[in-house]
Design an enzyme around this catalytic site. Sequence first.
Site, PDB file in Angstrom:
ATOM      1  CG  HIS A  11      -3.854  -1.452  -2.074  1.00  0.00           C
ATOM      2  ND1 HIS A  11      -4.967  -2.154  -2.506  1.00  0.00           N
ATOM      3  CD2 HIS A  11      -4.290  -0.657  -1.067  1.00  0.00           C
ATOM      4  CE1 HIS A  11      -6.025  -1.791  -1.790  1.00  0.00           C
ATOM      5  NE2 HIS A  11      -5.647  -0.876  -0.906  1.00  0.00           N
ATOM      6  CG  MET A  57     -12.159  -2.449   3.973  1.00  0.00           C
ATOM      7  SD  MET A  57     -10.535  -2.081   3.295  1.00  0.00           S
ATOM      8  CE  MET A  57      -9.724  -1.230   4.669  1.00  0.00           C
ATOM      9  CG  HIS A  89      -9.365   0.490  -1.267  1.00  0.00           C
ATOM     10  ND1 HIS A  89      -8.885   0.280   0.005  1.00  0.00           N
ATOM     11  CD2 HIS A  89     -10.721   0.558  -1.138  1.00  0.00           C
ATOM     12  CE1 HIS A  89      -9.882   0.220   0.863  1.00  0.00           C
ATOM     13  NE2 HIS A  89     -11.011   0.395   0.202  1.00  0.00           N
ATOM     14  CG  ASP A 122      -6.537  -2.628   2.548  1.00  0.00           C
ATOM     15  OD1 ASP A 122      -5.542  -2.313   3.224  1.00  0.00           O
ATOM     16  OD2 ASP A 122      -7.097  -1.847   1.751  1.00  0.00           O
ATOM     17  CG  MET A 171     -11.530   3.700   1.164  1.00  0.00           C
ATOM     18  SD  MET A 171     -10.072   3.681   2.245  1.00  0.00           S
ATOM     19  CE  MET A 171      -8.759   3.657   1.030  1.00  0.00           C
ATOM     20  CB  SER A 198      -0.895   0.000   1.239  1.00  0.00           C
ATOM     21  OG  SER A 198      -1.485   1.282   1.368  1.00  0.00           O
ATOM     22  CG  ASP A 225      -5.202   2.520   0.470  1.00  0.00           C
ATOM     23  OD1 ASP A 225      -6.191   1.782   0.310  1.00  0.00           O
ATOM     24  OD2 ASP A 225      -4.109   2.109   0.916  1.00  0.00           O
ATOM     25  CG  MET A 285      -8.351   7.482   1.999  1.00  0.00           C
ATOM     26  SD  MET A 285      -7.414   7.527   3.538  1.00  0.00           S
ATOM     27  CE  MET A 285      -6.781   5.849   3.597  1.00  0.00           C
TER      28      MET A 285
HETATM   29  C1  DX5 Z   1      -6.912   1.775   4.967  1.00  0.00           C
HETATM   30  C2  DX5 Z   1      -6.316   1.397   3.637  1.00  0.00           C
HETATM   31  C3  DX5 Z   1      -5.206   0.424   3.702  1.00  0.00           C
HETATM   32  C4  DX5 Z   1      -4.002   0.836   4.487  1.00  0.00           C
HETATM   33  C5  DX5 Z   1      -3.304  -0.399   4.958  1.00  0.00           C
HETATM   34  O1  DX5 Z   1      -7.997   2.591   4.731  1.00  0.00           O
HETATM   35  O2  DX5 Z   1      -7.300   0.839   2.804  1.00  0.00           O
HETATM   36  O3  DX5 Z   1      -4.803   0.005   2.393  1.00  0.00           O
HETATM   37  O4  DX5 Z   1      -3.114   1.619   3.751  1.00  0.00           O
HETATM   38  O5  DX5 Z   1      -2.267  -0.021   5.767  1.00  0.00           O
HETATM   39  P1  DX5 Z   1      -1.630  -0.960   6.874  1.00  0.00           P
HETATM   40  O6  DX5 Z   1      -1.085  -2.170   6.176  1.00  0.00           O
HETATM   41  O7  DX5 Z   1      -0.565  -0.102   7.455  1.00  0.00           O
HETATM   42  O8  DX5 Z   1      -2.715  -1.314   7.859  1.00  0.00           O
HETATM   43 ZN    ZN Z   2      -6.716  -0.078   0.775  1.00  0.00          ZN
END
Ligand code: DX5
Ligand code: ZN
Length: 233
Positions: free
Chosen positions: A46, A150, A79, A185, A81, A21, A48, A50
């Site tokens: 990956h 998740m 991903h 994840d 969000m 990630s 993320d 947000m």
């Molecule tokens: C959380 C993300 C994850 C996050 C995982 O909202 O979707 O992908 O980056 O990070 P770690 O592995 O540090 O929990």
């Molecule tokens: Zn993620």
Amino acid sequence: MSTDRGNPWKRLGTGPLIAPSLLACDFARAGEQIDAVLAAGAGVLHIDVMDGHFVPNLSMGPPVVRKLRAYTDAPLDVHIMVTDPAYYIERFAEAGADSITFHIEATDEPAKLAARLCELGLGAGITLRPGTEASALDGVIEAVDLVLVMTVEPGYGGQKFMPQMLEKIAVLRGKMRDDQRLEVDGGIDAATACLCADRGADVFVAGESIFGSKNIAAAVNDLRASAGGSGAS
Ligand code: DX5
Ligand code: ZN
């Protein structure tokens, strides 16, 4: 549109995949760290996204994906969000995503979004928050390439793995075909990856356990060794 690259989940065959990630990488040294995880055998990157609404945090947008696309041929597993996945699927497809995973809580039309991803030639992923029941995916699960469970509340990296999610992983795997991927994840390290693999997970997202480690390549290797489950070694 990135249709010529093809759906990565169909291209990558079977076997466990490690998905670092990038949220946890050192952005001042992102290229170097991406090279290191890929050289160590990470199968996908990956990303993320947000939006500050669906989750109380902001991260990366389409321009970042566009730069990453120009930098690497590695599959980009995005991903999202966000509260408006229909809009952002188009933006991230244009930017060069290979697969996009959206939240079931953010749409009333999950089958339509999955069909649109398929039409774009991208991998179609669906995910659910820890508090959302596995049954929420009934009726759409057969239409996606990947289900992401998740294992922390979405929004932040570096949280603790929620062991209560192990049963959900097993339940969802029981509803899926062998050619569909089950990704986990949140709080994934060598120990938790092994627990998830034993329940049928085969794509392992990891932020802190890789980029927070002094030796990124060794961390990827440790995860790969655990990703086959407790029967693997
Ligand atoms: C959380 C993300 C994850 C996050 C995982 O909202 O979707 O992908 O980056 O990070 P770690 O592995 O540090 O929990
Ligand atoms: Zn993620």
